[in-house]
Design a protein around this motif. Structure first.
Motif, PDB file in Angstrom:
ATOM      1  N   PRO A  17       0.794  -1.237   0.000  1.00 23.23           N
ATOM      2  CA  PRO A  17       0.000   0.000   0.000  1.00 23.23           C
ATOM      3  C   PRO A  17       0.819   1.276   0.000  1.00 23.23           C
ATOM      4  O   PRO A  17       0.261   2.359  -0.194  1.00 23.23           O
ATOM      5  N   ASP A  18       2.121   1.160   0.200  1.00 22.12           N
ATOM      6  CA  ASP A  18       2.976   2.351   0.138  1.00 22.12           C
ATOM      7  C   ASP A  18       3.378   2.678  -1.296  1.00 22.12           C
ATOM      8  O   ASP A  18       4.003   3.717  -1.546  1.00 22.12           O
ATOM      9  N   ARG A  19       3.027   1.817  -2.245  1.00 21.12           N
ATOM     10  CA  ARG A  19       3.383   2.019  -3.647  1.00 21.12           C
ATOM     11  C   ARG A  19       2.187   2.546  -4.437  1.00 21.12           C
ATOM     12  O   ARG A  19       1.044   2.373  -4.039  1.00 21.12           O
ATOM     13  N   ILE A  20       2.461   3.151  -5.583  1.00 18.66           N
ATOM     14  CA  ILE A  20       1.401   3.561  -6.494  1.00 18.66           C
ATOM     15  C   ILE A  20       0.631   2.319  -6.935  1.00 18.66           C
ATOM     16  O   ILE A  20       1.218   1.314  -7.341  1.00 18.66           O
ATOM     17  N   GLN A  21      -0.672   2.379  -6.834  1.00 18.84           N
ATOM     18  CA  GLN A  21      -1.540   1.280  -7.252  1.00 18.84           C
ATOM     19  C   GLN A  21      -2.019   1.570  -8.676  1.00 18.84           C
ATOM     20  O   GLN A  21      -2.653   2.590  -8.932  1.00 18.84           O
ATOM     21  N   LEU A  22      -1.697   0.662  -9.596  1.00 18.93           N
ATOM     22  CA  LEU A  22      -2.068   0.804 -11.003  1.00 18.93           C
ATOM     23  C   LEU A  22      -3.135  -0.221 -11.352  1.00 18.93           C
ATOM     24  O   LEU A  22      -2.940  -1.422 -11.150  1.00 18.93           O
ATOM     25  N   TYR A  23      -4.250   0.248 -11.904  1.00 13.63           N
ATOM     26  CA  TYR A  23      -5.345  -0.619 -12.333  1.00 13.63           C
ATOM     27  C   TYR A  23      -5.430  -0.482 -13.843  1.00 13.63           C
ATOM     28  O   TYR A  23      -5.802   0.581 -14.366  1.00 13.63           O
ATOM     29  N   PHE A  61     -14.437  -0.844  -9.369  1.00 12.12           N
ATOM     30  CA  PHE A  61     -13.658  -0.057 -10.325  1.00 12.12           C
ATOM     31  C   PHE A  61     -14.321   1.287 -10.587  1.00 12.12           C
ATOM     32  O   PHE A  61     -13.645   2.321 -10.676  1.00 12.12           O
ATOM     33  N   LEU A  62     -15.636   1.288 -10.706  1.00  7.91           N
ATOM     34  CA  LEU A  62     -16.349   2.536 -10.975  1.00  7.91           C
ATOM     35  C   LEU A  62     -16.204   3.535  -9.834  1.00  7.91           C
ATOM     36  O   LEU A  62     -16.336   4.744 -10.049  1.00  7.91           O
ATOM     37  N   SER A  63     -15.899   3.049  -8.648  1.00  5.52           N
ATOM     38  CA  SER A  63     -15.692   3.958  -7.526  1.00  5.52           C
ATOM     39  C   SER A  63     -14.420   4.783  -7.718  1.00  5.52           C
ATOM     40  O   SER A  63     -14.302   5.877  -7.158  1.00  5.52           O
ATOM     41  N   LEU A  64     -13.487   4.260  -8.522  1.00  3.82           N
ATOM     42  CA  LEU A  64     -12.255   4.990  -8.816  1.00  3.82           C
ATOM     43  C   LEU A  64     -12.370   5.749 -10.124  1.00  3.82           C
ATOM     44  O   LEU A  64     -11.936   6.898 -10.224  1.00  3.82           O
ATOM     45  N   ASN A  65     -12.960   5.108 -11.134  1.00  3.02           N
ATOM     46  CA  ASN A  65     -13.167   5.777 -12.418  1.00  3.02           C
ATOM     47  C   ASN A  65     -14.604   5.572 -12.876  1.00  3.02           C
ATOM     48  O   ASN A  65     -14.941   4.537 -13.446  1.00  3.02           O
ATOM     49  N   PRO A  66     -15.467   6.555 -12.656  1.00  6.58           N
ATOM     50  CA  PRO A  66     -16.862   6.417 -13.073  1.00  6.58           C
ATOM     51  C   PRO A  66     -17.035   6.335 -14.577  1.00  6.58           C
ATOM     52  O   PRO A  66     -18.112   5.974 -15.057  1.00  6.58           O
ATOM     53  N   ASN A  67     -15.970   6.632 -15.333  1.00  7.73           N
ATOM     54  CA  ASN A  67     -16.000   6.531 -16.794  1.00  7.73           C
ATOM     55  C   ASN A  67     -15.647   5.126 -17.285  1.00  7.73           C
ATOM     56  O   ASN A  67     -15.525   4.887 -18.481  1.00  7.73           O
ATOM     57  N   ASN A  68     -15.443   4.200 -16.368  1.00  6.49           N
ATOM     58  CA  ASN A  68     -15.186   2.772 -16.617  1.00  6.49           C
ATOM     59  C   ASN A  68     -14.108   2.491 -17.670  1.00  6.49           C
ATOM     60  O   ASN A  68     -14.248   1.582 -18.491  1.00  6.49           O
ATOM     61  N   ILE A  73      -5.146   5.116 -11.278  1.00  3.66           N
ATOM     62  CA  ILE A  73      -4.138   4.894 -10.237  1.00  3.66           C
ATOM     63  C   ILE A  73      -4.628   5.456  -8.908  1.00  3.66           C
ATOM     64  O   ILE A  73      -5.536   6.276  -8.854  1.00  3.66           O
ATOM     65  N   ILE A  74      -4.007   4.973  -7.856  1.00  3.96           N
ATOM     66  CA  ILE A  74      -4.036   5.634  -6.550  1.00  3.96           C
ATOM     67  C   ILE A  74      -2.580   5.841  -6.154  1.00  3.96           C
ATOM     68  O   ILE A  74      -1.818   4.863  -6.077  1.00  3.96           O
ATOM     69  N   ASP A  75      -2.196   7.069  -5.931  1.00  4.13           N
ATOM     70  CA  ASP A  75      -0.859   7.354  -5.418  1.00  4.13           C
ATOM     71  C   ASP A  75      -0.985   7.606  -3.919  1.00  4.13           C
ATOM     72  O   ASP A  75      -1.567   8.611  -3.508  1.00  4.13           O
ATOM     73  N   PRO A  76      -0.465   6.698  -3.087  1.00  6.09           N
ATOM     74  CA  PRO A  76      -0.590   6.886  -1.639  1.00  6.09           C
ATOM     75  C   PRO A  76       0.177   8.100  -1.132  1.00  6.09           C
ATOM     76  O   PRO A  76      -0.107   8.600  -0.039  1.00  6.09           O
ATOM     77  N   GLN A  77       1.135   8.568  -1.941  1.00  6.25           N
ATOM     78  CA  GLN A  77       1.923   9.732  -1.574  1.00  6.25           C
ATOM     79  C   GLN A  77       1.627  10.877  -2.540  1.00  6.25           C
ATOM     80  O   GLN A  77       2.495  11.376  -3.245  1.00  6.25           O
ATOM     81  N   GLY A  78       0.377  11.268  -2.577  1.00  7.30           N
ATOM     82  CA  GLY A  78      -0.026  12.362  -3.441  1.00  7.30           C
ATOM     83  C   GLY A  78       0.328  13.715  -2.852  1.00  7.30           C
ATOM     84  O   GLY A  78       1.092  13.800  -1.880  1.00  7.30           O
ATOM     85  N   PRO A  79      -0.216  14.781  -3.406  1.00  9.97           N
ATOM     86  CA  PRO A  79       0.075  16.117  -2.885  1.00  9.97           C
ATOM     87  C   PRO A  79      -0.224  16.221  -1.389  1.00  9.97           C
ATOM     88  O   PRO A  79      -1.270  15.752  -0.922  1.00  9.97           O
ATOM     89  N   GLY A  90      -3.814  10.545 -19.966  1.00 11.53           N
ATOM     90  CA  GLY A  90      -3.076  11.786 -20.162  1.00 11.53           C
ATOM     91  C   GLY A  90      -2.873  12.539 -18.867  1.00 11.53           C
ATOM     92  O   GLY A  90      -1.789  13.068 -18.596  1.00 11.53           O
ATOM     93  N   ALA A  91      -3.918  12.579 -18.046  1.00  9.78           N
ATOM     94  CA  ALA A  91      -3.806  13.243 -16.748  1.00  9.78           C
ATOM     95  C   ALA A  91      -2.799  12.529 -15.854  1.00  9.78           C
ATOM     96  O   ALA A  91      -2.018  13.179 -15.130  1.00  9.78           O
ATOM     97  N   ILE A  92      -2.800  11.206 -15.896  1.00  7.74           N
ATOM     98  CA  ILE A  92      -1.859  10.439 -15.076  1.00  7.74           C
ATOM     99  C   ILE A  92      -0.425  10.694 -15.534  1.00  7.74           C
ATOM    100  O   ILE A  92       0.480  10.897 -14.714  1.00  7.74           O
ATOM    101  N   LEU A  93      -0.195  10.697 -16.850  1.00  3.33           N
ATOM    102  CA  LEU A  93       1.149  10.971 -17.358  1.00  3.33           C
ATOM    103  C   LEU A  93       1.625  12.343 -16.902  1.00  3.33           C
ATOM    104  O   LEU A  93       2.778  12.503 -16.474  1.00  3.33           O
ATOM    105  N   TRP A  94       0.757  13.330 -17.015  1.00  5.48           N
ATOM    106  CA  TRP A  94       1.149  14.686 -16.628  1.00  5.48           C
ATOM    107  C   TRP A  94       1.430  14.770 -15.132  1.00  5.48           C
ATOM    108  O   TRP A  94       2.386  15.417 -14.691  1.00  5.48           O
TER     109      TRP A  94
END
Length: 245
Positions: A17-23, A61-68, A73-79, A90-94
């Motif tokens: 859980p300390d790592r970025i979670q990629l779905y 999954f829809l709870s994270l991305n309602p656009n399915n 991702i979930i970054d546990p160490q976000g801003p 694109g948003a994730i890359l940026w």
């Protein structure tokens, strides 16, 4: 790090859980993020979202991305050190580029204004992929390789072939005299664009249809992209096939 506030972790438990979670899944959009994570060397944990099981339509999954759509991702160490859920490739890359200060065009002279200008120029080409290359190449694939082949009216295919050629022409011109989209600097713009070029000429089997031989700069850059070790690793993350199949 406790990620239990995110319902998606009930279906895909975080072993780290300390790592970025990629779905994700290794589609053109999915591998953008796995490649970026490999290029950046960020610790992450990949979870396979199986389309064959309609995992992308589950409540978790829809709870994270309602656009399915993958990836997310979930970054546990976000801003501010707080977990950040994020979707849209694109948003994730940026975000990853901003987080690390890498995969952006650098300014050799240390000029802050010039660096800022190059940053937005990189974003411009990322948006070129998001708004043009991805949607158009995807439609080309549908009408050329998949169910669109059954449609008697060939005008949709002709439209997407013509638009894909036009977009390749834009890319070809941009790469004239440049190693990458932003010159010598390999950026998120390249990571966004070339998975789609790869899919168009490979998986969609449309190289001859769009006249890929007429775009030598694009082909040269695609070959250089695919030769990168991080790209090679990211192309099958998470594995395309479900475990045991």
């Amino acid at each position: 790090m406790d990620l239990s506030q995110f319902p998606i972790t009930q279906k895909w438990p975080a072993q780290h859980p300390d790592r970025i979670q990629l779905y994700s899944l290794p589609t053109p959009n999915g591998i953008k993020v796995s490649i970026a994570l490999e290029e950046l060397g960020l610790p992450y944990e990949a979870h396979r979202v199986g389309f064959e099981n309609n995992d992308q339509l589950t409540p978790e999954f829809l709870s994270l991305n309602p656009n399915n759509k993958i990836p997310a991702i979930i970054d546990p160490q976000g801003p501010g050190g707080k977990p950040l859920p994020l979707f849209e490739s694109g948003a994730i890359l940026w975000y990853l580029a901003e987080k690390t200060g890498r995969l952006m065009a650098a300014d050799a002279n240390g000029d802050a204004a010039d660096a800022q200008a190059k940053k937005f120029e990189t974003l411009q080409w990322l948006m070129f992929q998001m708004g043009g290359v991805g949607p158009m190449f995807g439609q080309l694939g549908f009408f050329h390789k998949f169910a669109g082949k059954e449609i008697a009216d060939k005008r949709p295919l002709e439209r997407y072939v013509a638009e894909s050629r036009r977009l390749l022409g834009v890319l070809e011109t941009r790469l004239q005299g440049r190693q990458w989209i932003m010159g010598d600097d390999y950026t998120v713009a390249d990571i966004a664009i070339f998975p789609w070029v790869r899919t168009m000429v490979g998986f969609y089997e449309a190289a001859e249809l769009v006249g890929m031989k007429s775009f030598p700069n694009a082909q040269r850059a695609l070959d250089a992209f695919l030769a990168r070790p991080a790209v090679q690793r990211g192309l099958d993350i998470p594995p395309r096939q479900a475990p045991g199949k």
